[in-house]
Motif scaffolding. Structure first.
Motif, PDB file in Angstrom:
ATOM      1  N   GLY A  41       0.809  -1.215   0.000  1.00  0.00           N
ATOM      2  CA  GLY A  41       0.000   0.000   0.000  1.00  0.00           C
ATOM      3  C   GLY A  41       0.838   1.258   0.000  1.00  0.00           C
ATOM      4  O   GLY A  41       1.795   1.378  -0.759  1.00  0.00           O
ATOM      5  N   CYS A  42       0.508   2.194   0.889  1.00  0.00           N
ATOM      6  CA  CYS A  42       1.231   3.462   0.927  1.00  0.00           C
ATOM      7  C   CYS A  42       1.027   4.145   2.270  1.00  0.00           C
ATOM      8  O   CYS A  42       0.143   3.775   3.051  1.00  0.00           O
ATOM      9  N   ASN A  43       1.848   5.155   2.526  1.00  0.00           N
ATOM     10  CA  ASN A  43       1.694   6.040   3.673  1.00  0.00           C
ATOM     11  C   ASN A  43       1.404   7.440   3.156  1.00  0.00           C
ATOM     12  O   ASN A  43       2.041   7.899   2.200  1.00  0.00           O
ATOM     13  N   LEU A  44       0.444   8.101   3.759  1.00  0.00           N
ATOM     14  CA  LEU A  44       0.073   9.452   3.351  1.00  0.00           C
ATOM     15  C   LEU A  44       0.432  10.446   4.445  1.00  0.00           C
ATOM     16  O   LEU A  44       0.371  10.126   5.636  1.00  0.00           O
ATOM     17  N   GLU A  45       0.787  11.649   4.029  1.00  0.00           N
ATOM     18  CA  GLU A  45       0.975  12.760   4.965  1.00  0.00           C
ATOM     19  C   GLU A  45       0.210  13.955   4.424  1.00  0.00           C
ATOM     20  O   GLU A  45       0.471  14.426   3.315  1.00  0.00           O
ATOM     21  N   ILE A  68      -1.175  15.299   9.385  1.00  0.00           N
ATOM     22  CA  ILE A  68      -1.796  13.986   9.579  1.00  0.00           C
ATOM     23  C   ILE A  68      -0.983  12.919   8.870  1.00  0.00           C
ATOM     24  O   ILE A  68      -0.551  13.110   7.728  1.00  0.00           O
ATOM     25  N   LYS A  69      -0.782  11.802   9.540  1.00  0.00           N
ATOM     26  CA  LYS A  69      -0.149  10.634   8.927  1.00  0.00           C
ATOM     27  C   LYS A  69      -1.185   9.521   8.843  1.00  0.00           C
ATOM     28  O   LYS A  69      -1.918   9.269   9.800  1.00  0.00           O
ATOM     29  N   MET A  70      -1.229   8.862   7.689  1.00  0.00           N
ATOM     30  CA  MET A  70      -2.239   7.840   7.434  1.00  0.00           C
ATOM     31  C   MET A  70      -1.602   6.672   6.691  1.00  0.00           C
ATOM     32  O   MET A  70      -0.714   6.863   5.854  1.00  0.00           O
ATOM     33  N   SER A  71      -2.039   5.466   7.018  1.00  0.00           N
ATOM     34  CA  SER A  71      -1.567   4.280   6.305  1.00  0.00           C
ATOM     35  C   SER A  71      -2.714   3.694   5.489  1.00  0.00           C
ATOM     36  O   SER A  71      -3.865   3.687   5.945  1.00  0.00           O
ATOM     37  N   VAL A  72      -2.402   3.239   4.282  1.00  0.00           N
ATOM     38  CA  VAL A  72      -3.390   2.592   3.418  1.00  0.00           C
ATOM     39  C   VAL A  72      -2.834   1.220   3.044  1.00  0.00           C
ATOM     40  O   VAL A  72      -1.783   1.119   2.405  1.00  0.00           O
ATOM     41  N   ARG A  73      -3.534   0.173   3.475  1.00  0.00           N
ATOM     42  CA  ARG A  73      -3.123  -1.198   3.178  1.00  0.00           C
ATOM     43  C   ARG A  73      -4.336  -1.962   2.657  1.00  0.00           C
ATOM     44  O   ARG A  73      -5.332  -2.120   3.370  1.00  0.00           O
ATOM     45  N   ASN A  74      -4.235  -2.414   1.415  1.00  0.00           N
ATOM     46  CA  ASN A  74      -5.324  -3.197   0.818  1.00  0.00           C
ATOM     47  C   ASN A  74      -6.665  -2.474   0.946  1.00  0.00           C
ATOM     48  O   ASN A  74      -7.660  -3.041   1.407  1.00  0.00           O
ATOM     49  N   THR A  75      -6.674  -1.218   0.574  1.00  0.00           N
ATOM     50  CA  THR A  75      -7.852  -0.329   0.593  1.00  0.00           C
ATOM     51  C   THR A  75      -8.363  -0.042   2.006  1.00  0.00           C
ATOM     52  O   THR A  75      -9.443   0.529   2.170  1.00  0.00           O
ATOM     53  N   ASP A  76      -7.607  -0.440   3.035  1.00  0.00           N
ATOM     54  CA  ASP A  76      -7.988  -0.139   4.417  1.00  0.00           C
ATOM     55  C   ASP A  76      -7.149   1.042   4.898  1.00  0.00           C
ATOM     56  O   ASP A  76      -5.937   0.918   5.094  1.00  0.00           O
ATOM     57  N   ALA A  77      -7.788   2.207   5.082  1.00  0.00           N
ATOM     58  CA  ALA A  77      -7.080   3.430   5.463  1.00  0.00           C
ATOM     59  C   ALA A  77      -7.267   3.708   6.949  1.00  0.00           C
ATOM     60  O   ALA A  77      -8.383   3.614   7.474  1.00  0.00           O
ATOM     61  N   ASN A  78      -6.170   4.052   7.623  1.00  0.00           N
ATOM     62  CA  ASN A  78      -6.217   4.357   9.050  1.00  0.00           C
ATOM     63  C   ASN A  78      -5.358   5.577   9.355  1.00  0.00           C
ATOM     64  O   ASN A  78      -4.224   5.690   8.872  1.00  0.00           O
ATOM     65  N   VAL A  79      -5.919   6.492  10.159  1.00  0.00           N
ATOM     66  CA  VAL A  79      -5.153   7.638  10.636  1.00  0.00           C
ATOM     67  C   VAL A  79      -4.268   7.148  11.777  1.00  0.00           C
ATOM     68  O   VAL A  79      -4.760   6.670  12.799  1.00  0.00           O
ATOM     69  N   THR A  80      -2.952   7.239  11.604  1.00  0.00           N
ATOM     70  CA  THR A  80      -2.021   6.732  12.614  1.00  0.00           C
ATOM     71  C   THR A  80      -1.543   7.819  13.571  1.00  0.00           C
ATOM     72  O   THR A  80      -1.161   7.528  14.706  1.00  0.00           O
ATOM     73  N   LYS A  81      -1.576   9.085  13.126  1.00  0.00           N
ATOM     74  CA  LYS A  81      -1.111  10.175  13.988  1.00  0.00           C
ATOM     75  C   LYS A  81      -1.579  11.501  13.414  1.00  0.00           C
ATOM     76  O   LYS A  81      -1.641  11.671  12.196  1.00  0.00           O
ATOM     77  N   TYR A  82      -1.923  12.438  14.295  1.00  0.00           N
ATOM     78  CA  TYR A  82      -2.184  13.797  13.828  1.00  0.00           C
ATOM     79  C   TYR A  82      -1.831  14.795  14.929  1.00  0.00           C
ATOM     80  O   TYR A  82      -1.955  14.508  16.115  1.00  0.00           O
ATOM     81  N   GLU A  83      -1.350  15.943  14.506  1.00  0.00           N
ATOM     82  CA  GLU A  83      -1.004  17.031  15.418  1.00  0.00           C
ATOM     83  C   GLU A  83      -1.585  18.319  14.860  1.00  0.00           C
ATOM     84  O   GLU A  83      -1.459  18.595  13.664  1.00  0.00           O
ATOM     85  N   CYS A  84      -2.217  19.100  15.725  1.00  0.00           N
ATOM     86  CA  CYS A  84      -2.854  20.343  15.289  1.00  0.00           C
ATOM     87  C   CYS A  84      -2.427  21.508  16.179  1.00  0.00           C
ATOM     88  O   CYS A  84      -2.375  21.371  17.406  1.00  0.00           O
ATOM     89  N   ASP A  85      -2.128  22.626  15.561  1.00  0.00           N
ATOM     90  CA  ASP A  85      -1.866  23.871  16.270  1.00  0.00           C
ATOM     91  C   ASP A  85      -3.042  24.802  16.030  1.00  0.00           C
ATOM     92  O   ASP A  85      -3.403  25.077  14.878  1.00  0.00           O
ATOM     93  N   THR A  86      -3.657  25.279  17.114  1.00  0.00           N
ATOM     94  CA  THR A  86      -4.818  26.153  16.983  1.00  0.00           C
ATOM     95  C   THR A  86      -4.464  27.584  17.359  1.00  0.00           C
ATOM     96  O   THR A  86      -3.596  27.825  18.198  1.00  0.00           O
ATOM     97  N   ARG A  87      -5.162  28.518  16.742  1.00  0.00           N
ATOM     98  CA  ARG A  87      -4.975  29.937  17.041  1.00  0.00           C
ATOM     99  C   ARG A  87      -6.188  30.700  16.532  1.00  0.00           C
ATOM    100  O   ARG A  87      -6.992  30.178  15.750  1.00  0.00           O
ATOM    101  N   GLN A  88      -6.332  31.943  16.992  1.00  0.00           N
ATOM    102  CA  GLN A  88      -7.390  32.790  16.461  1.00  0.00           C
ATOM    103  C   GLN A  88      -7.076  33.143  15.009  1.00  0.00           C
ATOM    104  O   GLN A  88      -5.915  33.344  14.634  1.00  0.00           O
ATOM    105  N   VAL A  89      -8.113  33.204  14.184  1.00  0.00           N
ATOM    106  CA  VAL A  89      -7.924  33.582  12.784  1.00  0.00           C
ATOM    107  C   VAL A  89      -7.319  34.982  12.702  1.00  0.00           C
ATOM    108  O   VAL A  89      -6.408  35.244  11.915  1.00  0.00           O
ATOM    109  N   LYS A  90      -7.822  35.886  13.531  1.00  0.00           N
ATOM    110  CA  LYS A  90      -7.274  37.236  13.642  1.00  0.00           C
ATOM    111  C   LYS A  90      -6.756  37.430  15.064  1.00  0.00           C
ATOM    112  O   LYS A  90      -7.417  37.038  16.025  1.00  0.00           O
TER     113      LYS A  90
END
Length: 235
Positions: free
Chosen positions: A70-74, A111-133
């Motif tokens: 399969g593949c790994n997505l970022e 976000i990091k995601m793995s796809v194996r035999n059409t089975d996709a799973n989110v393995t890790k994600y990190e988010c930084d939040t802030r005010q738009v303004k």
């Protein structure tokens, strides 16, 4: 004199919502970025335990690494905060995005995601939040708009507790409600009134009947994970 405007975000109740569209199949092709982003949004909102749901604003990046089987997505995603609290059963894609004038919040996520035999799973994600303004930018755009206040503000929480008590004086309620979470506190100045607090908070219905002598704080929620929108009048 201090005023207090209340927005009761949520109260536990049965709410019929339309079923969300089925998720598209995530593959290892570059064209599958939108499907991968949508799957990611479901995972982020499912795991988000407090505050508000987010919606996708745009896909900033989509890398595909081919591996055996399969593949790994970022993904690099920009998200915008909605007005739906996380315990609101409304699907996040149907939630209204918060306006910039209301101190909108955005998130930049990797976000990091793995796809194996059409089975996709989110393995890790990190988010930084802030005010738009930033606060400085908002002062230039809208000098009279209320500013965000810390959620642990003594004065703000005192006003929230008073509002919950007032909400429980509503004789049309069958049961007492208790505070689930404070979502936002804003403060602004109103001529002839003084400082005014604007709070958004989540309430859940309990098993305690209205009029009982039980302290509402000792009551247990009927449905802690389900809620419906409700707005209380200013006080």
């Amino acid at each position: 004199m201090k005023g207090f405007h209340i927005v009761v975000l949520l109260s536990s109740a049965v709410l019929l919502v339309s079923a969300a569209p089925a998720l598209e199949l995530v593959t290892c092709s570059k064209e599958s970025g939108a499907a991968a982003a949508r799957l990611t949004m479901h995972r982020i909102n499912e795991n988000h335990g407090h505050g508000y749901k987010f919606r996708l604003q745009e896909i900033q990046g989509n890398k595909v690494e081919t591996v055996d089987g399969g593949c790994n997505l970022e993904l690099q995603l920009n998200l915008l905060e909605t007005v739906c609290h996380v315990i609101n059963p409304k699907h996040f894609e149907d939630c209204e995005i918060r306006r910039e004038s209301a101190r909108a919040v955005m998130a930049n996520c990797t976000i990091k995601m793995s796809v194996r035999n059409t089975d996709a799973n989110v393995t890790k994600y990190e988010c930084d939040t802030r005010q738009v303004k930033t606060n400085r930018e908002m002062v230039r755009i809208c000098p009279d708009c209320p500013t965000l206040h810390p959620l642990n503000s003594t004065e703000g929480l005192k006003s929230v507790n008073e509002a919950v008590s007032k909400f429980n004086q509503n004789t049309t309620n069958q049961h007492y409600y208790i505070l689930k979470e404070v979502g936002r506190i804003k403060v602004g100045y109103i001529p002839s009134v003084g400082m005014a607090y604007y709070a958004e908070f989540a309430l859940v219905e309990t098993h305690c009947p209205m009029g009982s002598r039980i302290n509402p704080e000792a009551c247990k929620p009927l449905c802690p994970d389900r809620a419906a929108g409700r707005q209380a009048p200013p006080s």
